[in-house]
Design a protein around this motif. Sequence first.
Motif, PDB file in Angstrom:
ATOM      1  N   LEU A  38      14.328   1.011  11.613  1.00 11.72           N
ATOM      2  CA  LEU A  38      15.043  -0.102  12.225  1.00 11.72           C
ATOM      3  C   LEU A  38      14.660  -1.426  11.562  1.00 11.72           C
ATOM      4  N   LEU A  39      13.369  -1.621  11.352  1.00 12.84           N
ATOM      5  CA  LEU A  39      12.910  -2.875  10.732  1.00 12.84           C
ATOM      6  C   LEU A  39      13.354  -2.988   9.280  1.00 12.84           C
ATOM      7  N   SER A  40      13.608  -1.858   8.632  1.00 13.16           N
ATOM      8  CA  SER A  40      14.130  -1.932   7.259  1.00 13.16           C
ATOM      9  C   SER A  40      15.542  -2.502   7.259  1.00 13.16           C
ATOM     10  N   HIS A  41      16.318  -2.232   8.335  1.00 11.04           N
ATOM     11  CA  HIS A  41      17.639  -2.851   8.473  1.00 11.04           C
ATOM     12  C   HIS A  41      17.495  -4.367   8.591  1.00 11.04           C
ATOM     13  N   SER A  42      16.523  -4.794   9.388  1.00  8.47           N
ATOM     14  CA  SER A  42      16.295  -6.224   9.552  1.00  8.47           C
ATOM     15  C   SER A  42      15.900  -6.868   8.226  1.00  8.47           C
ATOM     16  N   LYS A  43      15.016  -6.201   7.497  1.00  8.77           N
ATOM     17  CA  LYS A  43      14.548  -6.752   6.220  1.00  8.77           C
ATOM     18  C   LYS A  43      15.696  -6.957   5.257  1.00  8.77           C
ATOM     19  N   GLU A  44      16.668  -6.061   5.291  1.00 10.17           N
ATOM     20  CA  GLU A  44      17.813  -6.160   4.391  1.00 10.17           C
ATOM     21  C   GLU A  44      18.782  -7.256   4.808  1.00 10.17           C
ATOM     22  N   ASN A  45      18.911  -7.494   6.113  1.00 12.73           N
ATOM     23  CA  ASN A  45      19.978  -8.361   6.603  1.00 12.73           C
ATOM     24  C   ASN A  45      19.522  -9.663   7.244  1.00 12.73           C
ATOM     25  N   HIS A  46      18.322  -9.662   7.856  1.00 13.32           N
ATOM     26  CA  HIS A  46      17.828 -10.873   8.537  1.00 13.32           C
ATOM     27  C   HIS A  46      16.314 -10.739   8.671  1.00 13.32           C
ATOM     28  N   ARG A 198      30.596   1.512  17.661  1.00 18.47           N
ATOM     29  CA  ARG A 198      31.621   0.998  18.569  1.00 18.47           C
ATOM     30  C   ARG A 198      30.990   0.252  19.740  1.00 18.47           C
ATOM     31  N   ASN A 199      29.887   0.764  20.272  1.00 12.23           N
ATOM     32  CA  ASN A 199      29.214   0.096  21.386  1.00 12.23           C
ATOM     33  C   ASN A 199      28.835  -1.327  21.023  1.00 12.23           C
ATOM     34  N   LEU A 200      28.285  -1.520  19.821  1.00 17.26           N
ATOM     35  CA  LEU A 200      27.874  -2.863  19.415  1.00 17.26           C
ATOM     36  C   LEU A 200      29.070  -3.751  19.107  1.00 17.26           C
ATOM     37  N   ARG A 201      30.092  -3.206  18.487  1.00 15.86           N
ATOM     38  CA  ARG A 201      31.278  -4.015  18.178  1.00 15.86           C
ATOM     39  C   ARG A 201      31.968  -4.466  19.455  1.00 15.86           C
ATOM     40  N   GLU A 202      32.048  -3.569  20.433  1.00 16.08           N
ATOM     41  CA  GLU A 202      32.688  -3.942  21.703  1.00 16.08           C
ATOM     42  C   GLU A 202      31.882  -4.994  22.457  1.00 16.08           C
ATOM     43  N   ALA A 203      30.587  -5.068  22.167  1.00 15.76           N
ATOM     44  CA  ALA A 203      29.740  -6.101  22.788  1.00 15.76           C
ATOM     45  C   ALA A 203      29.842  -7.433  22.060  1.00 15.76           C
ATOM     46  N   ASP A 207      29.248  -6.994  11.468  1.00 17.27           N
ATOM     47  CA  ASP A 207      28.425  -6.423  10.396  1.00 17.27           C
ATOM     48  C   ASP A 207      27.577  -5.265  10.936  1.00 17.27           C
ATOM     49  N   VAL A 208      28.201  -4.449  11.748  1.00 16.69           N
ATOM     50  CA  VAL A 208      27.486  -3.349  12.419  1.00 16.69           C
ATOM     51  C   VAL A 208      27.425  -2.133  11.498  1.00 16.69           C
ATOM     52  N   LYS A 209      26.266  -1.502  11.482  1.00 17.88           N
ATOM     53  CA  LYS A 209      26.136  -0.238  10.758  1.00 17.88           C
ATOM     54  C   LYS A 209      25.180   0.670  11.517  1.00 17.88           C
ATOM     55  N   ALA A 210      25.386   1.973  11.363  1.00 18.03           N
ATOM     56  CA  ALA A 210      24.536   2.962  12.026  1.00 18.03           C
ATOM     57  C   ALA A 210      24.232   4.085  11.047  1.00 18.03           C
ATOM     58  N   GLU A 211      23.021   4.609  11.138  1.00 15.30           N
ATOM     59  CA  GLU A 211      22.656   5.736  10.296  1.00 15.30           C
ATOM     60  C   GLU A 211      21.774   6.705  11.075  1.00 15.30           C
ATOM     61  N   TYR A 277      15.943  13.767  15.304  1.00 13.08           N
ATOM     62  CA  TYR A 277      16.937  12.931  14.625  1.00 13.08           C
ATOM     63  C   TYR A 277      17.374  11.796  15.549  1.00 13.08           C
ATOM     64  N   SER A 278      17.197  10.584  15.058  1.00 18.71           N
ATOM     65  CA  SER A 278      17.580   9.408  15.824  1.00 18.71           C
ATOM     66  C   SER A 278      18.749   8.710  15.144  1.00 18.71           C
ATOM     67  N   ILE A 279      19.317   7.738  15.838  1.00 17.64           N
ATOM     68  CA  ILE A 279      20.358   6.897  15.264  1.00 17.64           C
ATOM     69  C   ILE A 279      19.883   5.452  15.325  1.00 17.64           C
ATOM     70  N   VAL A 280      19.870   4.802  14.186  1.00 16.21           N
ATOM     71  CA  VAL A 280      19.487   3.403  14.075  1.00 16.21           C
ATOM     72  C   VAL A 280      20.755   2.570  13.856  1.00 16.21           C
ATOM     73  N   THR A 281      20.995   1.637  14.762  1.00 13.17           N
ATOM     74  CA  THR A 281      22.216   0.820  14.712  1.00 13.17           C
ATOM     75  C   THR A 281      21.829  -0.658  14.708  1.00 13.17           C
ATOM     76  N   SER A 282      22.471  -1.440  13.866  1.00 15.00           N
ATOM     77  CA  SER A 282      22.139  -2.865  13.791  1.00 15.00           C
ATOM     78  C   SER A 282      23.396  -3.693  13.543  1.00 15.00           C
ATOM     79  N   GLY A 283      23.270  -4.983  13.778  1.00 16.46           N
ATOM     80  CA  GLY A 283      24.401  -5.883  13.569  1.00 16.46           C
ATOM     81  C   GLY A 283      23.978  -7.339  13.717  1.00 16.46           C
TER      82      GLY A 283
END
Length: 285
Positions: A38-46, A198-203, A207-211, A277-283
């Motif tokens: 999750l923090l690697s997503h932050s490092k890439e984007n913010h 979709r959950n994050l976009r509807e909120a 720039d939402v992505k999930a992996e 297996y988890s899902i990491v979602t950020s935006g």
Amino acid sequence: MADTQPENFSVPSEVFDEMAKKYENGLGGAQNDIVRALLSHSKENHPIDSNSVIHDNACGPAVATGEILSQGISPPPKIFATDYAQGMIDITRSYKERRGWDSVTVQQMDGQALSFEDEKFTHSISSLGVFMFPDGKKGLSEMYRTLKPGGWIGVTSWKDVRWPTAAIAAYEKFFPNAQEPLALPMPKNWMDPENCERNLREAGFHDVKAEVVPCTNRQLSKEIGASAFVEFITYVSPTVKSWDEDTRERFLAYYSTLVEDMFLPANNGNGVELTLYSIVTSGRK
């Protein structure tokens, strides 16, 4: 996977109060793997820096807070760690005191009704938290409200935590003609990347992505690993709770053997491990 419960099935906070001291060990370091991804997503984007103001929402045993502070940012960012369960807050406060987390504020708080002002945080994180809220949409709405414009959100959920497969198999063996499914806290709208995005976009986030991220539950033995899952299902499944003691014990013994079979010898030769297996979602807001 078989249908297991209504869409709004949730776990009462008192369950997490009871489990708090065993929660972190039960996952065997898997949540640390998830938070690092999750923090690697932050490092890439913010990227997080000394000026960041971070909300660790539904913080549990402060895994995200600990991982952020272990990065050695100097001076450390301000972190507000909150959880609805008093047991989790007690653990986080003990870490704050013992580890000298002077930049961390710890508060008991409902993630669906945060008391923070609007646009307070640069980063809002909920690892294995908001997806278990009784009202996940309200939880995301509160994260959006309290995030600064341009701020970053990161949430995680489970795609496959493995133990439900064993639980359903055991249930079908013991109750082949059951009219009702085994009730388990598995929120289906958070169990695949498309739904998470979709959950994050509807909120309102962009720039939402999930992996899907593999993570490892590491334990000293199969028996120790299975015992945590046995205890968890005993706490969280109304179905299991409803049985008489003899039925419950026989079911749990068989379920335990199925979970034990999932663990494999660790690659380093020390203990056993189970890949989850988890899902990491950020935006961004």
